[in-house]
Design an enzyme around this catalytic site. Sequence first.
Site, PDB file in Angstrom:
ATOM      1  N   LYS A  24      68.648   1.192 -42.562  1.00 27.67           N
ATOM      2  CA  LYS A  24      67.646   2.069 -43.206  1.00 27.67           C
ATOM      3  C   LYS A  24      67.140   3.100 -42.204  1.00 27.67           C
ATOM      4  O   LYS A  24      67.020   4.275 -42.517  1.00 27.67           O
ATOM      5  CB  LYS A  24      66.484   1.233 -43.711  1.00 27.67           C
ATOM      6  CG  LYS A  24      65.201   2.023 -43.944  1.00 27.67           C
ATOM      7  CD  LYS A  24      64.037   1.185 -44.370  1.00 27.67           C
ATOM      8  CE  LYS A  24      63.195   0.640 -43.275  1.00 27.67           C
ATOM      9  NZ  LYS A  24      62.152   1.520 -42.739  1.00 27.67           N
ATOM     10  N   ASN A  25      66.866   2.651 -40.967  1.00 25.11           N
ATOM     11  CA  ASN A  25      66.225   3.552 -39.997  1.00 25.11           C
ATOM     12  C   ASN A  25      67.199   4.509 -39.331  1.00 25.11           C
ATOM     13  O   ASN A  25      66.787   5.337 -38.526  1.00 25.11           O
ATOM     14  CB  ASN A  25      65.454   2.745 -38.953  1.00 25.11           C
ATOM     15  CG  ASN A  25      64.208   2.128 -39.573  1.00 25.11           C
ATOM     16  OD1 ASN A  25      63.829   2.471 -40.696  1.00 25.11           O
ATOM     17  ND2 ASN A  25      63.609   1.183 -38.877  1.00 25.11           N
ATOM     18  N   CYS A 118      49.416   2.943 -41.537  1.00 29.26           N
ATOM     19  CA  CYS A 118      49.964   2.074 -42.579  1.00 29.26           C
ATOM     20  C   CYS A 118      49.588   0.646 -42.198  1.00 29.26           C
ATOM     21  O   CYS A 118      48.885   0.403 -41.230  1.00 29.26           O
ATOM     22  CB  CYS A 118      51.458   2.271 -42.735  1.00 29.26           C
ATOM     23  SG  CYS A 118      52.413   1.562 -41.435  1.00 29.26           S
ATOM     24  N   ARG A 123      49.896   5.003 -37.012  1.00 28.71           N
ATOM     25  CA  ARG A 123      51.254   5.543 -36.901  1.00 28.71           C
ATOM     26  C   ARG A 123      51.106   6.975 -36.389  1.00 28.71           C
ATOM     27  O   ARG A 123      51.306   7.921 -37.094  1.00 28.71           O
ATOM     28  CB  ARG A 123      51.952   5.485 -38.265  1.00 28.71           C
ATOM     29  CG  ARG A 123      52.082   4.093 -38.853  1.00 28.71           C
ATOM     30  CD  ARG A 123      52.991   3.176 -38.032  1.00 28.71           C
ATOM     31  NE  ARG A 123      54.357   3.590 -37.960  1.00 28.71           N
ATOM     32  CZ  ARG A 123      55.288   3.227 -38.844  1.00 28.71           C
ATOM     33  NH1 ARG A 123      54.958   2.514 -39.882  1.00 28.71           N
ATOM     34  NH2 ARG A 123      56.531   3.615 -38.716  1.00 28.71           N
ATOM     35  N   ASP A 308      60.236  -5.004 -34.913  1.00 31.65           N
ATOM     36  CA  ASP A 308      60.608  -5.214 -36.320  1.00 31.65           C
ATOM     37  C   ASP A 308      61.165  -6.612 -36.569  1.00 31.65           C
ATOM     38  O   ASP A 308      61.409  -6.975 -37.719  1.00 31.65           O
ATOM     39  CB  ASP A 308      61.636  -4.178 -36.772  1.00 31.65           C
ATOM     40  CG  ASP A 308      61.022  -2.800 -36.860  1.00 31.65           C
ATOM     41  OD1 ASP A 308      61.779  -1.823 -37.023  1.00 31.65           O
ATOM     42  OD2 ASP A 308      59.797  -2.695 -36.734  1.00 31.65           O
ATOM     43  N   ARG A 400      61.884  -2.079 -49.841  1.00 29.45           N
ATOM     44  CA  ARG A 400      61.901  -0.830 -49.081  1.00 29.45           C
ATOM     45  C   ARG A 400      62.992  -0.853 -48.022  1.00 29.45           C
ATOM     46  O   ARG A 400      63.535   0.192 -47.668  1.00 29.45           O
ATOM     47  CB  ARG A 400      60.540  -0.613 -48.399  1.00 29.45           C
ATOM     48  CG  ARG A 400      59.410  -0.259 -49.323  1.00 29.45           C
ATOM     49  CD  ARG A 400      58.172   0.067 -48.528  1.00 29.45           C
ATOM     50  NE  ARG A 400      58.497   0.997 -47.456  1.00 29.45           N
ATOM     51  CZ  ARG A 400      57.771   1.131 -46.342  1.00 29.45           C
ATOM     52  NH1 ARG A 400      56.692   0.391 -46.163  1.00 29.45           N
ATOM     53  NH2 ARG A 400      58.117   1.995 -45.404  1.00 29.45           N
TER      54      ARG A 400
END
Length: 421
Positions: A24-25, A118, A123, A308, A400
Site C-alpha cells: 500500500k505504501n 490521526c 502527522r 507499523d 484500508r
Amino acid sequence: MKKLKIVINGNKKLCGSVRVSGAKNAALPELAATILSAQESRFYNVPRVEDIKIMYNALRQMGADGDFSGNTVSLRLAEIKSPLAPREIVETTRASLLMLGPLLARHGHARVFSPGGCAIGDRNFDFHLEGLRLMGAEIHEDGGHIVASVRNRLKGVHYSFPGKTVTGTENLLMAAVLADGVSELRNCALEPEVGDLIDLLTGMGAKIEGKNSETLIITGQTSLFGAQHSIIPDRIEMGTYVIAGCLGYNEIMVENTIPDYIDALLAVLTEMGAEVATWDDKVTARASGLTLSPVSIATQPFPGYPTDLQAQLTTLLTQVEGRSRITENIFNNRFQHARELNKMGADIIIENNVAVIRGKTVLTGGDIRATDLRASAALVLAGLIADGRTVIENAYQLLRGYEDLPGKLQALGADITIIEE
Ligand code: EPZ
C-alpha cells in the site's frame, strides 16, 4: 465510511500458506506520481485496499483516464482539470499530501486538504513544506487546505531533512524530478517503498542517483514518460502474517515476500526463540510447542524495527511468559490497541512512549474497537487466539491497508467474517 465489524471465533489452529499483496505504501505515492506525466502508466500487483481505491478515484476526479481491474491499474493524466485533491482522500491524510509535490512540479499550483493528525499521533508535514518552499513554492494554509503555487518552475534544491520522513522524502523526490536544475536531498528515508518509487520514476525517465542511500541526487527533466511498474510486496502485511504464525500452534508459510524487508522483525522473533526460516520469496516463523522469551525493542526508521509492526508484536508478547517492553519512537500516540487488548485480558501498562507487557495472559473474546490500521491488525491477531467470540468495530480501518484479510485468514482455517454493522 461504511460501518463494518469483524467477528472472530478464536482458538482455531491456522496452517497453510498465504500470499502477500502489493505494498500500500508504495502504491500510494506511485499512483500520485502519474500526475508527473501526460502519458499513461500501468501498475501491476496493486493491492485492492481502500486507501488505494481512494487515491485512484481522486486522480480520476482530477481528470485522469484510467482503469482499475483486478490488481492492475492504468492511469493517464493528459491534462489536469482540477488541481484540487478531492475531500474524500483527506481521511488518508498522506494521500492528499503526496499530491502536493507532483501537482506543483507538473502544474505549478495545488490545493490539497490539509492533513490533520490521526489516531496514531501528530502527522506533521513541516519538512515537506520547508523543502518545497526552498524550491520556490509559495505555500499557505487556507481554511483546512494547503494552497501552493510556483511562479514558473520549481528549482533544484539542496535540502537536508531535519528528521526521517517517508512521505516527505517521496514528496520532494517527486517535485525534484521535474525541477529546473539538480537537487540534493540528504537524510532521506530508507524504507523500501522509497526505493520502489525511485524505480518507477527512473522508468518514467527521471534521473536519480543514490537509491537505498540517505543522499539522493536528482537532475530535473522537462517532462517524463509513462511507465509500466510492478509494485513490491507489502512488508507490513508480510510481517503481520509472520507474527500470526508464531501464535499458538499455527504453522503459516508466507509467500511472495522479500525476506530482507522484515529482517528486523525476524531478528526479534529469533531472539524470542521462535523458529524462523526463509527461502527466496517465502518466510515462515513458528513457535508451536516452543517457549518464547520476553524481549525489549524500540521502533526506528528503516532498517530498524518498523513502527507499523509494533501493535502486532504487542499481541504476540501478551502470550510470552515474563515482562516485555516496546518503546515507540516514531509516533506519539500509537498504543491505542493496548486498551482494547487489556479489555480481552492482556496486562499492558503504558508509561510515556513505552508499553510494558506482562505475559502470559489468557485472552477472552469480547466487543472491542479498531482505532487505526495497524491496531486493527493487532486486534484481529488477538481475536484469533482468544477464547470465544470477538467482535471488532470500525473494521473499515483494516480494509484500508490489508487486501482480503478475512479471506486470507479463512483459507488458513480461521473462523472470521466481516459484516455490515
Ligand atoms: C509513512 O507515514 C507511512 N505511510 C506510515 O504507515 C509509517 O508508519 C510511517 O511512514 C513511518 O514509517 C505511508 O507511507 C503512506 P513520516 P509518514 O513522515 O510518511 C514526523 C501505515 O500504517 N514528521 O516518516 O506520514 C511525524 O510526525 C502508515 O501504513 C515531522 O515531524 O511518516 C512522525 O512522528 C501509518 N515532520 C515521524 O516524523 C514532517 O514533515 C515519522 O513520520 C514529517 C514527519
